[in-house]
Scaffold this active site. Structure first.
Site, short mmCIF file in Angstrom:
data_model
loop_
_atom_site.label_atom_id
_atom_site.label_comp_id
_atom_site.label_asym_id
_atom_site.label_seq_id
_atom_site.Cartn_x
_atom_site.Cartn_y
_atom_site.Cartn_z
N CYS A 1 22.20 36.36 30.23
CA CYS A 1 22.51 37.60 29.53
C CYS A 1 23.02 38.59 30.56
CB CYS A 1 21.26 38.15 28.83
SG CYS A 1 21.54 39.75 28.04
N GLU B 1 28.22 37.52 24.79
CA GLU B 1 28.36 36.24 25.47
C GLU B 1 29.80 35.78 25.32
OE1 GLU B 1 27.68 34.34 28.07
OE2 GLU B 1 25.62 34.73 27.45
#
Length: 232
Positions: A2, A103
């Site tokens: 992340c 992402e």
């Protein structure tokens, strides 16, 4: 991993949702939070405390310097064992507050930025760990990392890892320092249920951390088309 996320909810909304009384006065909406920046975190206590920490864990024994690569993530599979993380995992856990994360999905040689959010649009909390060490000027600096786990069904087509999102009913347990059993804590680090999340493509504006505007979070299909070039 992340590496980018957003937090656009108001401080008042977050205080109600996460049950804290006071937050940082300079809090503002963020659309493209990046490593080494100050991020909103919540630690346990009565009442809970909300404040900023540097995103990029610096263990107490390490020296903070511009040459240190920030440790922004810790793997759920090893966070209880690695010396860098294990003390924080047992005694210094926090919520890292967000309302979406990014992402990049690889398609051929290109990467498409995707934003992942709750279907309800509500804010949520990543499972975080934190530490306090000396900053460059000798003053204490609190820093944090976000724990990651294997991807769920929503993330799997995009990336093989995802941040650990804690269900609301487990947040208090995560913050409870009386719980220091690594095995019990590790059981909380599961992929979030598929049904509650959705993903959509966003503009490549998110690729630059200097872009921190609402357009970063807008679905690509909702952005205005670029103007037509003038006729020759």
């Amino acid at each position: 991993m992340c590496g980018r996320y957003s937090l656009t909810a108001s401080l008042e909304e977050l205080a109600r949702r996460f049950d804290f009384e006071h937050g940082p006065e300079d809090f503002r909406s963020r659309y493209n939070v990046a490593p080494t920046q100050q991020v909103l975190t919540i630690v346990g206590g009565t009442p809970r405390r909300a404040g900023f920490m540097r995103w990029g864990l610096v263990p107490p024994w390490a020296k903070t310097s511009s040459q240190n690569r920030p440790i922004i993530n810790a793997r759920a599979e090893t966070v209880a064992e690695k010396p860098t993380f294990r003390h924080s995992f047992r005694q210094r856990r926090c919520l890292v507050v967000a309302d979406g994360f990014y992402e990049w999905q690889k398609t051929g040689s290109a990467k498409r930025p995707m934003r992942v959010v709750m279907r309800t649009g509500e804010p949520f909390a990543f499972a975080g760990i934190w530490a306090t060490g000396d900053g460059p000027d000798g003053e204490p600096v609190s820093s944090c990392a976000i724990i990651t786990t294997t991807a769920n069904g929503v993330l799997e087509p995009i990336h093989h890892r995802m941040p650990v999102i804690l269900p609301e009913e487990l947040e208090a347990l995560w913050l409870d320092t009386a719980l220091d059993d690594p095995a019990a804590l590790t059981q909380l680090l599961e992929p979030y249920p598929d049904d509650n999340l959705e993903a959509y493509e966003v503009s490549r504006l998110v690729n630059s951390a200097s872009n921190d505007t609402p357009e970063v979070t807008t679905p690509l299909t909702h952005l205005p088309s670029p103007p037509e070039p003038p006729a020759p």
